[in-house]
Design an enzyme around this catalytic site. Structure first.
Site, mmCIF file in Angstrom:
data_model
loop_
_atom_site.group_PDB
_atom_site.id
_atom_site.type_symbol
_atom_site.label_atom_id
_atom_site.label_comp_id
_atom_site.label_asym_id
_atom_site.label_seq_id
_atom_site.Cartn_x
_atom_site.Cartn_y
_atom_site.Cartn_z
ATOM 1 C CG ASN A 47 -1.851 1.137 1.303
ATOM 2 O OD1 ASN A 47 -1.460 2.263 1.017
ATOM 3 N ND2 ASN A 47 -3.079 0.883 1.671
ATOM 4 C CG HIS A 61 -8.258 4.037 1.031
ATOM 5 N ND1 HIS A 61 -8.441 3.944 2.385
ATOM 6 C CD2 HIS A 61 -9.464 4.344 0.513
ATOM 7 C CE1 HIS A 61 -9.708 4.203 2.675
ATOM 8 N NE2 HIS A 61 -10.346 4.454 1.555
ATOM 9 N NE ARG A 92 -7.694 11.248 5.449
ATOM 10 C CZ ARG A 92 -8.301 10.711 6.519
ATOM 11 N NH1 ARG A 92 -7.627 9.969 7.345
ATOM 12 N NH2 ARG A 92 -9.574 10.934 6.748
ATOM 13 C CD GLU A 108 -6.740 -0.352 1.005
ATOM 14 O OE1 GLU A 108 -6.795 0.738 1.590
ATOM 15 O OE2 GLU A 108 -5.972 -1.247 1.343
ATOM 16 C CD GLU A 150 -6.823 -6.487 3.017
ATOM 17 O OE1 GLU A 150 -6.895 -6.393 1.781
ATOM 18 O OE2 GLU A 150 -6.166 -5.710 3.729
ATOM 19 C CG HIS A 182 0.712 6.243 4.727
ATOM 20 N ND1 HIS A 182 -0.210 7.208 5.060
ATOM 21 C CD2 HIS A 182 0.185 5.059 5.117
ATOM 22 C CE1 HIS A 182 -1.239 6.643 5.650
ATOM 23 N NE2 HIS A 182 -1.032 5.347 5.697
ATOM 24 C CG HIS A 223 -5.093 -1.887 9.722
ATOM 25 N ND1 HIS A 223 -5.384 -0.770 8.973
ATOM 26 C CD2 HIS A 223 -4.853 -1.445 10.969
ATOM 27 C CE1 HIS A 223 -5.331 0.296 9.746
ATOM 28 N NE2 HIS A 223 -5.015 -0.081 10.967
ATOM 29 C CB THR A 279 -16.380 -2.956 17.829
ATOM 30 O OG1 THR A 279 -16.319 -4.330 17.495
ATOM 31 C CG2 THR A 279 -17.721 -2.623 18.433
ATOM 32 N NE ARG A 335 -9.437 8.320 4.208
ATOM 33 C CZ ARG A 335 -9.656 7.484 5.216
ATOM 34 N NH1 ARG A 335 -8.879 6.450 5.417
ATOM 35 N NH2 ARG A 335 -10.662 7.694 6.031
HETATM 36 N N1 PXP Z 1 -5.706 -3.340 3.976
HETATM 37 C C1 PXP Z 1 -6.661 -2.404 3.978
HETATM 38 C C2 PXP Z 1 -8.012 -2.771 3.492
HETATM 39 C C3 PXP Z 1 -6.383 -1.092 4.401
HETATM 40 O O1 PXP Z 1 -7.351 -0.164 4.384
HETATM 41 C C4 PXP Z 1 -5.072 -0.781 4.794
HETATM 42 C C5 PXP Z 1 -4.726 0.610 5.193
HETATM 43 O O2 PXP Z 1 -5.322 0.919 6.382
HETATM 44 C C6 PXP Z 1 -4.110 -1.791 4.786
HETATM 45 C C7 PXP Z 1 -4.451 -3.070 4.372
HETATM 46 C C8 PXP Z 1 -2.693 -1.533 5.174
HETATM 47 O O3 PXP Z 1 -2.611 -1.205 6.516
HETATM 48 P P1 PXP Z 1 -1.251 -0.625 7.066
HETATM 49 O O4 PXP Z 1 -1.022 0.676 6.388
HETATM 50 O O5 PXP Z 1 -1.496 -0.503 8.536
HETATM 51 O O6 PXP Z 1 -0.176 -1.618 6.734
#
Ligand code: PXP
Length: 247
Positions: free
Chosen positions: A15, A51, A57, A78, A159, A18, A198, A109, A53
């Site tokens: 991903n 993603h 962002r 995403e 996922e 960032h 995640h 939650t 959004r």
């Molecule tokens: N999978 C999904 C569906 C996500 O939305 C994210 C980002 O929050 C990730 C994986 C990757 O998570 P992380 O950035 O914490 O590795």
């Protein structure tokens, strides 16, 4: 020549959101998430996850097309379950679309998608994306009722949200791991391909990577953070090695 792919090889989707977060902090073009996608492709990553959004962002609309043009890796988009995002997905036709929650009321939650509580809203979206040849994934908590909801929706992939696992310690973490493992097995038994992601890091990835039914991990924040110190190539390689040695 690339190395033969072991049938039990766990795919790594990186991903790159960032990278765009850092770019956007200054509003210019640097660092470019497309360059990150190219590095991921060069070091043998299996896919790019991004993603888009609602508030843009990190990744922006034009990034999607640029990422798709720059690499032949499958793009996992995403997206929130909104009309706007569905239209964008249909325009870009990514390999996969992972439906994630963005608003508080869409979440369980654990911060995953409440597929069980939102059947009527999700059903037409899953159908439209699937009809367009996009592989739909639902980002759900490792819970039987959420998996059953994904089955009713006809999603080929789920996922599992590993945030609870990542943030727990000791016996609580072992319990979270067991939940992911049990649900991954149940998913495969029901013809659904399980992924996970995640909060995964070098320290916590291996027990998850050792779950034999999992087909893919999506990892972002930690890899990009580590890349600040060691470079993206090295951080992806190290994660890849840890995943491989866990199997
Ligand atoms: N999978 C999904 C569906 C996500 O939305 C994210 C980002 O929050 C990730 C994986 C990757 O998570 P992380 O950035 O914490 O590795």
């Amino acid at each position: 020549m690339s190395a033969p792919v072991h049938p039990r090889r766990l795919r790594l989707g990186v991903n790159i959101d960032h990278v765009a977060t850092i770019r956007n902090a200054r509003g210019g073009e640097h660092p470019d998430p497309v360059r990150a996608a190219e590095v991921v492709a060069a070091v043998g990553g299996d896919g790019i996850t991004a993603h888009l959004r609602e508030d843009r962002r990190h990744i922006r609309d034009d990034d999607l097309q640029r990422i798709q043009q720059a690499t032949s890796l499958p793009l996992n988009l995403e997206m929130a379950a909104t009309d706007e995002m569905v239209e964008i997905a249909l325009r870009h036709r990514p390999h996969a679309a992972c439906i994630v929650p963005e608003r508080r009321e869409e979440r369980t939650t654990e911060g995953a998608l409440d597929a069980a509580g939102q059947h009527n809203r999700l059903a037409p979206i899953v159908a439209r994306l699937t009809d367009a040849g996009i592989r739909v994934s639902l980002f759900i908590a490792p819970e039987v009722r959420q998996l059953e909801a994904a089955m009713r929706l006809g999603a080929p992939v789920v996922e599992f949200h590993t945030g609870e696992y990542a943030h727990a310690a000791g016996a609580a973490q072992a319990e979270e791991l067991r939940r992911v493992a049990d649900l991954a097995a149940l998913a495969v038994k029901n013809g659904i391909e399980p992924h996970a992601g995640h909060g995964l890091t070098y320290e916590n990835v291996q027990p998850i990577a050792a779950i034999p039914q999992l087909a893919e991990l999506n990892i972002g924040h930690y890899l990009i953070g580590e890349a600040i110190f060691v470079g993206l190539e090295a951080s992806v390689r190290r994660m890849r090695d840890l995943m491989d040695s866990a199997r």
